[in-house]
Design an enzyme around this catalytic site. Structure first.
Site, PDB file in Angstrom:
ATOM      1  N   HIS A 175       0.846  -1.209   0.000  1.00 42.39           N
ATOM      2  CA  HIS A 175       0.000   0.000   0.000  1.00 42.39           C
ATOM      3  C   HIS A 175       0.879   1.255   0.000  1.00 42.39           C
ATOM      4  O   HIS A 175       0.616   2.211  -0.716  1.00 42.39           O
ATOM      5  CB  HIS A 175      -0.892   0.023   1.252  1.00 42.39           C
ATOM      6  CG  HIS A 175      -1.883  -1.100   1.324  1.00 42.39           C
ATOM      7  ND1 HIS A 175      -2.041  -1.898   2.443  1.00 42.39           N
ATOM      8  CD2 HIS A 175      -2.783  -1.568   0.413  1.00 42.39           C
ATOM      9  CE1 HIS A 175      -2.987  -2.795   2.223  1.00 42.39           C
ATOM     10  NE2 HIS A 175      -3.452  -2.628   1.008  1.00 42.39           N
TER      11      HIS A 175
ATOM     12  N   LYS B  98     -18.774  -5.900  10.300  1.00 34.91           N
ATOM     13  CA  LYS B  98     -17.743  -6.874   9.893  1.00 34.91           C
ATOM     14  C   LYS B  98     -16.566  -6.786  10.845  1.00 34.91           C
ATOM     15  O   LYS B  98     -16.070  -5.698  11.138  1.00 34.91           O
ATOM     16  CB  LYS B  98     -17.272  -6.557   8.462  1.00 34.91           C
ATOM     17  CG  LYS B  98     -17.729  -7.611   7.457  1.00 34.91           C
ATOM     18  CD  LYS B  98     -17.385  -7.239   6.055  1.00 34.91           C
ATOM     19  CE  LYS B  98     -15.979  -7.620   5.642  1.00 34.91           C
ATOM     20  NZ  LYS B  98     -15.703  -7.166   4.266  1.00 34.91           N
TER      21      LYS B  98
ATOM     22  N   ARG C 136      -2.108  -6.467  -8.199  1.00 36.80           N
ATOM     23  CA  ARG C 136      -1.003  -7.396  -7.975  1.00 36.80           C
ATOM     24  C   ARG C 136      -1.022  -8.539  -8.967  1.00 36.80           C
ATOM     25  O   ARG C 136       0.002  -8.971  -9.467  1.00 36.80           O
ATOM     26  CB  ARG C 136      -1.078  -7.996  -6.561  1.00 36.80           C
ATOM     27  CG  ARG C 136      -0.737  -7.036  -5.460  1.00 36.80           C
ATOM     28  CD  ARG C 136      -1.260  -7.506  -4.141  1.00 36.80           C
ATOM     29  NE  ARG C 136      -2.708  -7.457  -4.120  1.00 36.80           N
ATOM     30  CZ  ARG C 136      -3.461  -7.718  -3.071  1.00 36.80           C
ATOM     31  NH1 ARG C 136      -2.895  -8.089  -1.948  1.00 36.80           N
ATOM     32  NH2 ARG C 136      -4.763  -7.629  -3.142  1.00 36.80           N
TER      33      ARG C 136
ATOM     34  N   SER D 169      -2.669  -8.046   2.980  1.00 36.33           N
ATOM     35  CA  SER D 169      -3.037  -7.865   4.389  1.00 36.33           C
ATOM     36  C   SER D 169      -3.461  -9.197   4.990  1.00 36.33           C
ATOM     37  O   SER D 169      -3.192  -9.473   6.164  1.00 36.33           O
ATOM     38  CB  SER D 169      -4.183  -6.856   4.507  1.00 36.33           C
ATOM     39  OG  SER D 169      -3.790  -5.613   4.004  1.00 36.33           O
TER      40      SER D 169
HETATM   41  P1  ADP Z   1      -9.717  -4.184  -0.146  1.00 31.73           P
HETATM   42  O1  ADP Z   1     -10.248  -4.819   1.106  1.00 31.73           O
HETATM   43  O2  ADP Z   1     -10.566  -3.072  -0.700  1.00 31.73           O
HETATM   44  O3  ADP Z   1      -9.217  -5.127  -1.207  1.00 31.73           O
HETATM   45  P2  ADP Z   1      -6.990  -3.771   0.658  1.00 31.73           P
HETATM   46  O4  ADP Z   1      -6.650  -3.048   1.902  1.00 31.73           O
HETATM   47  O5  ADP Z   1      -6.738  -5.227   0.652  1.00 31.73           O
HETATM   48  O6  ADP Z   1      -8.477  -3.391   0.372  1.00 31.73           O
HETATM   49  O7  ADP Z   1      -6.252  -3.112  -0.583  1.00 31.73           O
HETATM   50  C1  ADP Z   1      -6.480  -1.789  -1.002  1.00 31.73           C
HETATM   51  C2  ADP Z   1      -5.910  -1.633  -2.406  1.00 31.73           C
HETATM   52  O8  ADP Z   1      -4.500  -1.836  -2.386  1.00 31.73           O
HETATM   53  C3  ADP Z   1      -6.469  -2.622  -3.415  1.00 31.73           C
HETATM   54  O9  ADP Z   1      -6.594  -1.985  -4.674  1.00 31.73           O
HETATM   55  C4  ADP Z   1      -5.396  -3.679  -3.484  1.00 31.73           C
HETATM   56  O10 ADP Z   1      -5.410  -4.351  -4.735  1.00 31.73           O
HETATM   57  C5  ADP Z   1      -4.156  -2.822  -3.328  1.00 31.73           C
HETATM   58  N1  ADP Z   1      -3.040  -3.582  -2.797  1.00 31.73           N
HETATM   59  C6  ADP Z   1      -3.030  -4.417  -1.738  1.00 31.73           C
HETATM   60  N2  ADP Z   1      -1.803  -4.947  -1.548  1.00 31.73           N
HETATM   61  C7  ADP Z   1      -1.025  -4.437  -2.543  1.00 31.73           C
HETATM   62  C8  ADP Z   1       0.347  -4.624  -2.920  1.00 31.73           C
HETATM   63  N3  ADP Z   1       1.134  -5.463  -2.251  1.00 31.73           N
HETATM   64  N4  ADP Z   1       0.815  -3.942  -3.986  1.00 31.73           N
HETATM   65  C9  ADP Z   1       0.000  -3.114  -4.687  1.00 31.73           C
HETATM   66  N5  ADP Z   1      -1.304  -2.906  -4.401  1.00 31.73           N
HETATM   67  C10 ADP Z   1      -1.806  -3.558  -3.340  1.00 31.73           C
END
Ligand code: ADP
Length: 154
Positions: free
Chosen positions: A18, A42, A91, A129
């Site tokens: 992120h 949730k 990703r 995450s």
């Molecule tokens: P959500 O629950 O909406 O998927 P996340 O917190 O998992 O939210 O992710 C937010 C955004 O960051 C999403 O667009 C996800 O694809 C992107 N993202 C998550 N991890 C990575 C990473 N390692 N590299 C690039 N983008 C990422």
């Protein structure tokens, strides 16, 4: 007009992936709002308050980054904060398929908001995450996947 992007996500927790998306998107926008999607029904691993504190601390000195949370439709939140761009990271091809439908539906709901994708750098592409939560749940050390300045859980 100021170029404002919303970077929505659960950020449970916020990772190096992120952080990388934000740092690469910063030159493109005047302001980026990291928006924690929060559904009170949730259960999350980190509470909303913990996530706000953990992420907030990272961007204390970055005036272009603001932090907020919302419950509801992302496009409605974008409208509320005056954002014209929705920022997402990609990703894998699975991310792409998922993000494509969301972006297309969001565009149907509000054609003034453009979704912009940043492609993950190879070293952070496997970082998610959910994997980090798994490591933490079993007492492992996830620090290499988390922003250097992040203090976990406070
Ligand atoms: P959500 O629950 O909406 O998927 P996340 O917190 O998992 O939210 O992710 C937010 C955004 O960051 C999403 O667009 C996800 O694809 C992107 N993202 C998550 N991890 C990575 C990473 N390692 N590299 C690039 N983008 C990422």
């Amino acid at each position: 007009m100021q170029k404002i992007a919303v970077f929505p996500g659960s950020f449970d927790p916020f990772t190096k992936g992120h952080e990388n998306v934000i740092s690469r998107a910063l030159p493109l926008f005047d302001k980026i709002c990291i928006a924690i999607g929060h559904n009170s029904e949730k259960k999350s691993f980190f509470t909303l308050e913990q996530r706000l504190t953990m992420i907030g601390r990272l961007y204390l000195d970055e005036s272009k980054v603001v932090l907020d949370y919302y419950d509801g439709l992302t496009v409605d939140f974008c409208k509320k904060v005056g954002a014209q761009y929705l920022l997402r990271g990609l990703r894998t091809s699975a991310d792409f398929e998922f993000e494509r439908s969301i972006a297309q539906i969001n565009r149907k709901m509000n054609s003034e908001i453009e979704t912009i994708f940043i492609l993950a750098v190879p070293e952070f592409a496997p970082v998610s995450s959910s994997i980090i939560r798994e490591i933490l749940r079993y007492g492992g050390d996830a620090s290499q996947f988390l922003p250097d300045k992040m203090i976990i859980g406070v």
